[in-house]
Design a protein around this motif. Sequence first.
Motif, PDB file in Angstrom:
ATOM      1  N   LYS A 153       0.850  -1.183   0.000  1.00 49.78           N
ATOM      2  CA  LYS A 153       0.000   0.000   0.000  1.00 49.78           C
ATOM      3  C   LYS A 153       0.892   1.241   0.000  1.00 49.78           C
ATOM      4  N   ALA A 154       0.537   2.214  -0.812  1.00 50.76           N
ATOM      5  CA  ALA A 154       1.379   3.408  -0.939  1.00 50.76           C
ATOM      6  C   ALA A 154       1.533   4.129   0.393  1.00 50.76           C
ATOM      7  N   GLY A 155       0.519   4.054   1.236  1.00 52.22           N
ATOM      8  CA  GLY A 155       0.570   4.741   2.514  1.00 52.22           C
ATOM      9  C   GLY A 155       1.561   4.153   3.496  1.00 52.22           C
ATOM     10  N   THR A 156       2.082   2.960   3.217  1.00 57.94           N
ATOM     11  CA  THR A 156       3.047   2.331   4.124  1.00 57.94           C
ATOM     12  C   THR A 156       4.485   2.672   3.764  1.00 57.94           C
ATOM     13  N   LEU A 157       4.704   3.414   2.692  1.00 57.13           N
ATOM     14  CA  LEU A 157       6.059   3.726   2.235  1.00 57.13           C
ATOM     15  C   LEU A 157       6.644   4.896   3.016  1.00 57.13           C
ATOM     16  N   SER A 158       7.959   4.998   2.997  1.00 57.79           N
ATOM     17  CA  SER A 158       8.634   6.156   3.566  1.00 57.79           C
ATOM     18  C   SER A 158       8.391   7.373   2.683  1.00 57.79           C
ATOM     19  N   GLY A 159       8.720   8.555   3.210  1.00 55.54           N
ATOM     20  CA  GLY A 159       8.532   9.774   2.426  1.00 55.54           C
ATOM     21  C   GLY A 159       9.327   9.752   1.128  1.00 55.54           C
ATOM     22  N   GLY A 160      10.561   9.274   1.202  1.00 61.95           N
ATOM     23  CA  GLY A 160      11.382   9.207  -0.002  1.00 61.95           C
ATOM     24  C   GLY A 160      10.828   8.242  -1.023  1.00 61.95           C
ATOM     25  N   GLU A 161      10.323   7.100  -0.551  1.00 64.22           N
ATOM     26  CA  GLU A 161       9.737   6.114  -1.463  1.00 64.22           C
ATOM     27  C   GLU A 161       8.450   6.652  -2.090  1.00 64.22           C
ATOM     28  N   GLN A 162       7.652   7.345  -1.291  1.00 64.15           N
ATOM     29  CA  GLN A 162       6.430   7.928  -1.845  1.00 64.15           C
ATOM     30  C   GLN A 162       6.750   8.951  -2.930  1.00 64.15           C
ATOM     31  N   GLN A 163       7.825   9.709  -2.736  1.00 68.73           N
ATOM     32  CA  GLN A 163       8.210  10.684  -3.754  1.00 68.73           C
ATOM     33  C   GLN A 163       8.590   9.978  -5.050  1.00 68.73           C
ATOM     34  N   MET A 164       9.296   8.846  -4.945  1.00 67.47           N
ATOM     35  CA  MET A 164       9.640   8.077  -6.145  1.00 67.47           C
ATOM     36  C   MET A 164       8.383   7.604  -6.870  1.00 67.47           C
ATOM     37  N   VAL A 165       7.403   7.133  -6.107  1.00 71.19           N
ATOM     38  CA  VAL A 165       6.162   6.659  -6.718  1.00 71.19           C
ATOM     39  C   VAL A 165       5.413   7.822  -7.367  1.00 71.19           C
ATOM     40  N   ALA A 166       5.397   8.973  -6.690  1.00 73.30           N
ATOM     41  CA  ALA A 166       4.699  10.137  -7.252  1.00 73.30           C
ATOM     42  C   ALA A 166       5.341  10.574  -8.568  1.00 73.30           C
ATOM     43  N   ILE A 167       6.660  10.571  -8.614  1.00 70.01           N
ATOM     44  CA  ILE A 167       7.351  10.919  -9.857  1.00 70.01           C
ATOM     45  C   ILE A 167       7.077   9.849 -10.908  1.00 70.01           C
ATOM     46  N   GLY A 168       7.152   8.582 -10.500  1.00 69.78           N
ATOM     47  CA  GLY A 168       6.881   7.503 -11.446  1.00 69.78           C
ATOM     48  C   GLY A 168       5.476   7.565 -12.007  1.00 69.78           C
ATOM     49  N   ARG A 169       4.493   7.864 -11.158  1.00 66.52           N
ATOM     50  CA  ARG A 169       3.103   7.986 -11.623  1.00 66.52           C
ATOM     51  C   ARG A 169       2.986   9.087 -12.677  1.00 66.52           C
ATOM     52  N   ALA A 170       3.649  10.220 -12.434  1.00 71.52           N
ATOM     53  CA  ALA A 170       3.612  11.310 -13.415  1.00 71.52           C
ATOM     54  C   ALA A 170       4.289  10.902 -14.713  1.00 71.52           C
ATOM     55  N   LEU A 171       5.404  10.197 -14.619  1.00 72.51           N
ATOM     56  CA  LEU A 171       6.107   9.773 -15.831  1.00 72.51           C
ATOM     57  C   LEU A 171       5.295   8.766 -16.642  1.00 72.51           C
ATOM     58  N   MET A 172       4.422   8.022 -15.973  1.00 67.96           N
ATOM     59  CA  MET A 172       3.583   7.059 -16.689  1.00 67.96           C
ATOM     60  C   MET A 172       2.577   7.743 -17.606  1.00 67.96           C
TER      61      MET A 172
END
Length: 259
Positions: A153-172
Amino acid sequence: MSPGHPDPAADSGDGETGAATPLLEMRSVNAHYGAVHALVDVDLAIYEGELVCLLGGNASGKSTTLKTLLGMLNPTSGEVVLDGEVVNDQPTSYRVARGVTMVPENRRLFKRLTVRENLDLGAYLRSDSDQIAVDMERIFELFPRVKERLTQKAGTLSGGEQQMVAIGRALMADPRVLLMDEPSMGLAPALVQQNFELIQQIHEAGLTVFMVEQNANMALSIADRGWVLQTGRVVLDDTAENLLAHPDLQASYLGTAEQ
């Protein structure tokens, strides 16, 4: 300016033959929230291949600029221009489909969805399934940690990991220009440097980046050009190198972590 990037001065805005065409532009934009004049005659031009930043303190108009570029707020006068097309009347979905995508402030992930589900949402306007799969693999190459966390679940990630996912989501979304709203906000100090290195890496891979940020020193260290907003007005507009040396900017922003 970085080598190979167009010189913004080459585009006089008067339509002269041979002038570079901005990828995304604001022309004399005014924006209001009721009686509050949030943006005052703002001119910005983002050229393909650049990494540029918009600096300013709280209530300077930075977030309003992003909302106006994305179509979340309509200007009261002036024009938002995407690749030569005036898009004032076009919704956010149209602009995203044309290649404008944002990594929002504080990441704004869907915390109850998995990492993969968040990434898939980034491609919701796309139908090129084969290329979507290719782009997903590129995200994994860029952020190996994201691949390791796909079923979490995205909510269980660290702040740095969430930032990676947010950037990845935008790149998708397969953007032509990536807008970033306060990418360092909410990150532990040890992760801020890493975050800006990721942004620089994405840019060096060929993506145009427009970053709104309060951490002027870090933003200008990787940017080509920048603007400074103050109470809705652009008060400085120069290369990153010149802005770093500008006495007014040094006095107001550099060396501070104002939030």
